[in-house]
Design an enzyme around this catalytic site. Structure first.
Site, PDB file in Angstrom:
ATOM      1  N   ASP A  77       8.806   1.187  -1.142  1.00 44.72           N
ATOM      2  CA  ASP A  77       7.494   0.774  -0.404  1.00 44.72           C
ATOM      3  C   ASP A  77       6.576   2.011  -0.225  1.00 44.72           C
ATOM      4  O   ASP A  77       7.141   3.190  -0.014  1.00 44.72           O
ATOM      5  CB  ASP A  77       7.836   0.219   0.902  1.00 44.72           C
ATOM      6  CG  ASP A  77       6.777  -0.487   1.872  1.00 44.72           C
ATOM      7  OD1 ASP A  77       6.141  -1.145   1.266  1.00 44.72           O
ATOM      8  OD2 ASP A  77       6.363   0.239   2.944  1.00 44.72           O
ATOM      9  N   GLU A 101       5.448   1.203  -5.145  1.00 44.10           N
ATOM     10  CA  GLU A 101       3.886   1.111  -5.103  1.00 44.10           C
ATOM     11  C   GLU A 101       3.510   2.263  -5.316  1.00 44.10           C
ATOM     12  O   GLU A 101       3.947   3.289  -4.601  1.00 44.10           O
ATOM     13  CB  GLU A 101       3.722   0.639  -3.602  1.00 44.10           C
ATOM     14  CG  GLU A 101       4.099  -0.793  -3.173  1.00 44.10           C
ATOM     15  CD  GLU A 101       3.743  -1.134  -1.913  1.00 44.10           C
ATOM     16  OE1 GLU A 101       3.051  -2.396  -1.664  1.00 44.10           O
ATOM     17  OE2 GLU A 101       3.915  -0.509  -0.970  1.00 44.10           O
TER      18      GLU A 101
END
Ligand code: CA
Length: 651
Positions: A330, A359
């Site tokens: 993340d 990400e």
């Protein structure tokens, strides 16, 4: 942007970097050894408890100062299932903290627990082998929330919302159609990617009779499974065993397991264990304020050596103890490039096939020089690590930040080159960067060194589901027309180079209806109820055509090597794009093994395209997809409005 802290000085790093592998509690039947990193502490006391949340310590033990800022003690006797905390005195203040390395915890993760890990292994777990090796570009990722998987009535599962729903076999919905693991097998995915399943803070584990919901991006204990998915969050060993049973069941069915990891921020910085033990070490701080690249109140400091070590130790622990096969980071750009590369190195020593992706962005700029951040544009500097292609995601269906914006499949003009960029798996292609052409959209610089560094997707847990996005941004269109757009989006995804990723249920038109939302669908369902979030397995029958289309695309992709090219050079050499027409992208992939002709027509009207020399067979068209040829073609080919076509040259 740079931090100013003594923790980054050479003196501090030399004196207080502990490299041993025995942090936390190391259990044996006769004694348990404890070691905690607390370089600024004046004293550390180990508290032992009978219960995971109630009562006072039955024993308090003063720990001894040891190497490199650590404190240690050894307690004799069998401490299995004994709960514990550290009482740390820093700057005259005493705080009680959970062990950052706790492997088990009581309810809501308030106290750590010593655990005999061997005793938590389900039968056969130690002997189990990971499913067959899968190269990144051969993977098909399926993103799933543990509760969403089973909580709806139509799942046909008994252990609703629990890890143990995964061990239920041959589950079906009311129409006797497969659900759960059997559904995933039928679809053909290779990896299930679980939304946060380490211990997080937003769900009260002591009140599970009250329906609660959260995605779980709020870490509390990084090395402990979340308690609310277990049948008994009060006893620390239960969730460990059930988590392992889940992994075992998935592995038994040939599915690899990826964990969504959120090392970039914690639930509550002041309450986080490491903040109490070594104040301001775990986080980046701008003078007195927590830096906030996560937009969740804090950002962690992977550039601090013991935080880097903490991340690496934690990941290796999940990979070894729980047999996890991959990690999704993340807000990966909050971490530094060096840390990500060290992580790859450490996981390679366990299994080179462990997949890593993340990400390639942060929510706000982290307090770290930009060139050190693991941003998408620097992916090529992190071999063996992939990033999500928001380039393809937004080109296909419209920006996630503009609710009504359309994309290529819904007829938005001037996106053809961005689709081509997506097709190359973000490795780029010389025909996309011509000096003599004025492009209508800016084409990103290639950021992947090979297709295996690019995760392609059109939807995930964030933002609208693919179906809802298409409905909201195409309100003048019929269901049939939107289905055609969805199929075209899927065909682009599964024929593009790189790693395809789908949001669970996308293949049965997953939707998050919510009357309180402006357009009738929930765009950010992180704490919405089950009604909004759950996978409605009873929608499989009415959407069986879409399911079969995804299934066919996956099967065709798996059977077709040229859709899974391994290098940037191969992409450059094999792919030849034909000149763009408005709303049309067409190209051939020529390898030693095969020749494919692929076209995406986003226009409402049919178009006619010229095939290369030779005889071709159609495997994908507007209606169907799969590994059996649908028709033979030669010369010119008709491509229906809003559809993809994929043909393979006959040998
Ligand atoms: Ca929790």
């Amino acid at each position: 942007m740079k931090e100013n802290t003594i923790y980054l000085t050479k003196e501090f790093e030399e004196k207080y970097t502990y490299t041993g592998n025995d942090l936390g509690s190391i259990y044996s039947k006769n004694s348990t050894a404890f070691r905690v990193y607390a370089p600024t502490a004046e004293s550390v006391v180990l508290n032992l408890y009978k219960d995971g949340s109630k009562g006072t310590p039955f024993e308090k033990i003063e720990m001894k100062q040891a190497e490199n800022g650590t404190y240690t003690t050894v307690v004799s006797g069998d401490l299995n299932k004994v709960y514990y905390t550290y009482e740390v005195k820093v700057n005259g203040k005493t705080k009680e903290a959970v062990d950052p390395y706790a492997k088990a915890a009581g309810v809501n993760g308030l106290r750590g627990m010593v655990v005999d890990l061997k005793a938590t292994n389900p039968e056969g777990f130690e002997q189990e082998v990971r499913p067959e090796k899968v190269n990144p570009e051969d993977a098909v990722l399926y993103e799933l929330h543990i509760r969403d998987f089973s909580i709806d009535e139509s799942s046909g599962m008994k252990n609703k919302g629990k890890y143990t729903a995964f061990i239920e076999e041959n589950t079906v919905n009311g129409d006797k159609l497969k659900t759960g693991i059997e559904h995933m097998k039928e679809l053909g995915i290779t990896h299930v990617h679980l939304l946060p399943s380490f211990d997080y803070g937003s769900v009260d584990e002591s009140k599970l009779e009250v329906p609660q919901y959260n995605w779980g991006y709020d870490p509390v204990n990084y090395n402990v499974p979340e308690g609310s998915y277990s049948t008994d969050p009060f006893h620390g060993e239960v969730r460990i065993k059930e988590f392992k049973q889940m992994v075992q069941a998935l592995h038994k069915n040939g599915i690899r397991v990826v964990m969504d990891v959120v090392y970039n921020h914690v639930f509550d910085a002041e309450e986080f264990c490491y903040q109490k033990i070594v104040p301001d070490y775990f986080f980046r701080k701008d003078k007195d304020k927590f830096a906030d690249g996560s937009a969740c109140g804090n950002e962690t400091a992977s550039n601090h050596l013991m935080v880097r070590k903490y991340m690496i130790d934690s990941l290796c622990y999940w990979a070894k103890e729980y047999h996890i096969d991959g990690f999704r980071f993340d807000l990966m750009a909050i971490h530094d490039i060096i840390t990500m590369n060290e992580i790859r190195k450490a996981l390679n020593e366990i299994d080179e096939n462990i997949i890593i992706y993340g990400e390639g962005w942060a929510a706000e700029a982290p307090l770290l020089p930009e060139e050190e951040c693991a941003l998408k544009k620097y992916t090529y500097q992190m071999p063996g690590i992939a990033a999500f292609s928001d380039d393809l995601r937004d080109a296909v269906k419209g920006s996630v930040f503009e609710e009504l914006e359309k994309g290529f499949v819904s007829g938005e003009p001037d996106l053809e080159e961005l689709i081509q960029f997506g097709v190359t798996g973000a490795t780029g292609h010389s025909s996309l960067y011509r000096k003599d052409v004025v492009y209508k959209q800016e084409i990103p610089e290639p950021w992947a060194a090979s297709p295996s560094q690019c995760v392609n997707y059109s939807s995930c847990h964030d933002n609208y589901t693919l179906w809802d996005k298409l409905v909201v941004s195409n309100q003048d269109k019929t269901k049939e027309e939107i289905i055609a757009m969805n199929k075209l989006a899927a065909a682009i995804l599964f024929t593009s180079q790189g790693i395809p990723f789908i949001h669970a249920g996308e293949e049965i038109l997953r939707s998050k209806p919510d009357e309180s939302s402006e357009y009738g669908y929930q765009e950010n369902s992180f704490k919405s109820n089950d009604k909004v979030n759950s996978i409605k397995w009873n929608t499989k029958k009415e959407n069986i055509d879409m399911f079969q289309y995804y299934q066919g695309l996956i099967a065709f992709r798996k059977a077709t090597e040229s859709l899974r090219l391994k290098s940037k050079e191969e992409v450059e050499e094999a792919i030849e794009f034909f000149p763009i027409q408005p709303g049309v992208v067409s190209y051939v992939i020529n390898t030693k093994k095969e020749t494919l002709f692929i076209a995406y027509n986003a226009n409402e009207k049919d178009i006619t395209l010229q095939l290369p020399e030779g005889e071709f067979e159609v495997y994908v068209n507007k209606k169907q997809s799969g590994t059996k040829p649908l028709s033979k073609e030669k010369g010119t080919i008709q491509v229906e409005g809003v559809s993809a076509i994929v043909l393979k040259k006959r040998d």
